[in-house]
Design a protein around this motif. Structure first.
Motif, PDB file in Angstrom:
ATOM      1  N   THR A   1      26.962  -1.714  50.052  1.00  0.00           N
ATOM      2  CA  THR A   1      25.951  -1.903  49.020  1.00  0.00           C
ATOM      3  C   THR A   1      25.371  -3.304  49.156  1.00  0.00           C
ATOM      4  OG1 THR A   1      25.574  -1.762  46.618  1.00  0.00           O
ATOM      5  CG2 THR A   1      27.647  -2.750  47.346  1.00  0.00           C
ATOM      6  N   PRO A   2      24.160  -3.532  48.656  1.00  0.00           N
ATOM      7  CA  PRO A   2      23.622  -4.895  48.648  1.00  0.00           C
ATOM      8  C   PRO A   2      24.462  -5.822  47.766  1.00  0.00           C
ATOM      9  CG  PRO A   2      21.856  -3.303  48.351  1.00  0.00           C
ATOM     10  CD  PRO A   2      23.143  -2.551  48.209  1.00  0.00           C
ATOM     11  N   ALA A   3      24.590  -7.048  48.207  1.00  0.00           N
ATOM     12  CA  ALA A   3      25.442  -8.014  47.502  1.00  0.00           C
ATOM     13  C   ALA A   3      24.622  -8.944  46.613  1.00  0.00           C
ATOM     14  CB  ALA A   3      26.234  -8.840  48.515  1.00  0.00           C
ATOM     15  N   TRP A   4      25.293  -9.421  45.569  1.00  0.00           N
ATOM     16  CA  TRP A   4      24.841 -10.484  44.691  1.00  0.00           C
ATOM     17  C   TRP A   4      23.686 -10.080  43.774  1.00  0.00           C
ATOM     18  CZ3 TRP A   4      28.891 -13.138  45.078  1.00  0.00           C
ATOM     19  CH2 TRP A   4      29.462 -13.465  46.320  1.00  0.00           C
TER      20      TRP A   4
ATOM     21  N   VAL B   1      33.890  -9.018  43.374  1.00  0.00           N
ATOM     22  CA  VAL B   1      34.919  -8.732  42.366  1.00  0.00           C
ATOM     23  C   VAL B   1      34.547  -7.513  41.531  1.00  0.00           C
ATOM     24  CG1 VAL B   1      35.842 -11.065  42.243  1.00  0.00           C
ATOM     25  CG2 VAL B   1      33.896 -10.434  40.803  1.00  0.00           C
ATOM     26  N   ARG B   2      33.264  -7.311  41.290  1.00  0.00           N
ATOM     27  CA  ARG B   2      32.810  -6.157  40.511  1.00  0.00           C
ATOM     28  C   ARG B   2      33.036  -4.872  41.301  1.00  0.00           C
ATOM     29  NH1 ARG B   2      32.384  -2.880  36.369  1.00  0.00           N
ATOM     30  NH2 ARG B   2      30.441  -1.712  36.287  1.00  0.00           N
TER      31      ARG B   2
ATOM     32  N   ASP C   1      45.130  -0.602  47.507  1.00  0.00           N
ATOM     33  CA  ASP C   1      44.821  -1.391  48.712  1.00  0.00           C
ATOM     34  C   ASP C   1      43.335  -1.700  48.810  1.00  0.00           C
ATOM     35  OD1 ASP C   1      47.520  -1.315  49.550  1.00  0.00           O
ATOM     36  OD2 ASP C   1      47.212   0.670  50.423  1.00  0.00           O
ATOM     37  N   VAL C   2      42.761  -2.068  47.673  1.00  0.00           N
ATOM     38  CA  VAL C   2      41.321  -2.317  47.596  1.00  0.00           C
ATOM     39  C   VAL C   2      40.977  -3.620  48.317  1.00  0.00           C
ATOM     40  CG1 VAL C   2      39.448  -2.903  45.998  1.00  0.00           C
ATOM     41  CG2 VAL C   2      40.987  -0.995  45.485  1.00  0.00           C
TER      42      VAL C   2
ATOM     43  N   PRO D   1      33.247 -13.868  56.809  1.00  0.00           N
ATOM     44  CA  PRO D   1      33.468 -12.657  55.995  1.00  0.00           C
ATOM     45  C   PRO D   1      33.242 -12.865  54.504  1.00  0.00           C
ATOM     46  CG  PRO D   1      35.562 -13.622  56.649  1.00  0.00           C
ATOM     47  CD  PRO D   1      34.507 -14.362  57.396  1.00  0.00           C
ATOM     48  N   GLN D   2      33.076 -14.103  54.059  1.00  0.00           N
ATOM     49  CA  GLN D   2      32.821 -14.390  52.651  1.00  0.00           C
ATOM     50  C   GLN D   2      31.365 -14.768  52.395  1.00  0.00           C
ATOM     51  OE1 GLN D   2      35.250 -13.644  50.589  1.00  0.00           O
ATOM     52  NE2 GLN D   2      36.503 -13.174  52.384  1.00  0.00           N
ATOM     53  N   HIS D   3      30.500 -14.508  53.354  1.00  0.00           N
ATOM     54  CA  HIS D   3      29.089 -14.861  53.212  1.00  0.00           C
ATOM     55  C   HIS D   3      28.231 -13.701  53.710  1.00  0.00           C
ATOM     56  CE1 HIS D   3      29.992 -19.118  52.382  1.00  0.00           C
ATOM     57  NE2 HIS D   3      30.973 -18.959  53.248  1.00  0.00           N
TER      58      HIS D   3
END
Length: 247
Positions: free
Chosen positions: A127-130, A150-151, A163-164, A233-235
């Motif tokens: 899905t698109p982020a942010w 987080v959502r 195991d999310v 992986p966090q961006h």
């Protein structure tokens, strides 16, 4: 037979998703369900190794998917309609790429998808982020929202999955692709007058490459960016989330 071409964004996404799929389904012949299979570019890839079923609401996109599956010589079950058009369950993998943001009741959708898994099966979504990046293209193609990691993780857990995990992708090319898409969409203000369902149906047909040459150019052009995004992986502008059904 050459595989169907992927868009630049889909190339970035598949670089991440394909490795998650390979880890979850190391052997051939697993049962795979794709919700919102679009024009079948990913479906053909999955059907090469697994028993694949795809469902799609847009008739024009599904016709293209059937043609691509036939051209690739893969055995795929492709169904026109909503998920309840099929009564099968017990899938090893249920995936939905760029779908959940089109659904108003996202929690109910994720629960419905998770219910199609066998015990220990994997649900994989993108899905698109942010939410802060919601732009003209999101509006034009019928998105209800974008997601923070987080959502999305909370929704997957709320669907009864364990195991999310989540991972962002698209650093740095996704930012440029998104800017171009928003620029194009901002020039077509009339599309906002269409019903959300019509905008959603259109979304799977936009920016789709149609030839082997286009696919090869996109594959070569995105190759260095696929390598770069693995280090971040966090961006990124895209988000992938997953979880497993309880055993």
């Amino acid at each position: 037979m050459p595989l169907p071409p992927l868009t630049p964004y889909a190339r970035l996404r598949w670089d991440v998703a394909s490795r998650l799929v390979a880890r979850a389904l190391p052997a051939e012949g697993a049962r795979v369900l794709e919700v919102g299979c679009g024009q079948g570019a990913v479906g053909v890839r999955l059907a090469q190794r697994h028993r694949y079923t795809g469902v799609e609401l847009d008739g024009a996109s599904l016709a293209a998917a059937r043609g691509r599956a036939a051209a690739a010589g893969v055995d795929a079950t492709l169904v026109h309609g909503p998920l309840d058009s099929i009564d099968a369950s017990g899938f090893d993998l249920v995936c939905a790429f760029e779908v959940v943001e089109h659904i108003e009741d996202d929690a109910a959708a994720l629960a419905e998808w998770a219910a199609r898994l066998r015990p220990g099966g994997l649900l994989l979504v993108s899905t698109p982020a942010w939410p802060s990046r919601f732009g003209a293209m999101d509006d034009a193609v019928g998105h209800f929202r974008r997601y923070e990691p987080v959502r999305l993780a909370a929704l997957l857990a709320g669907a009864g999955l364990g195991d999310v995990g989540t991972r962002l992708y698209g650093m740095p090319l996704g930012y440029a692709l998104e800017a171009v898409r928003n620029r194009i969409a901002s020039r077509r203000l009339d599309v906002r007058e269409d019903a959300v369902a019509d905008r959603t149906a259109r979304s799977g047909r936009l920016f789709q490459p149609s030839t082997t040459v286009q696919g090869a150019v996109i594959a070569a052009g995105t190759w260095p960016f696929r390598l770069v995004q693995r280090a971040f992986p966090q961006h990124g502008t895209g988000l992938i989330g997953w979880g497993t059904a309880p055993r």
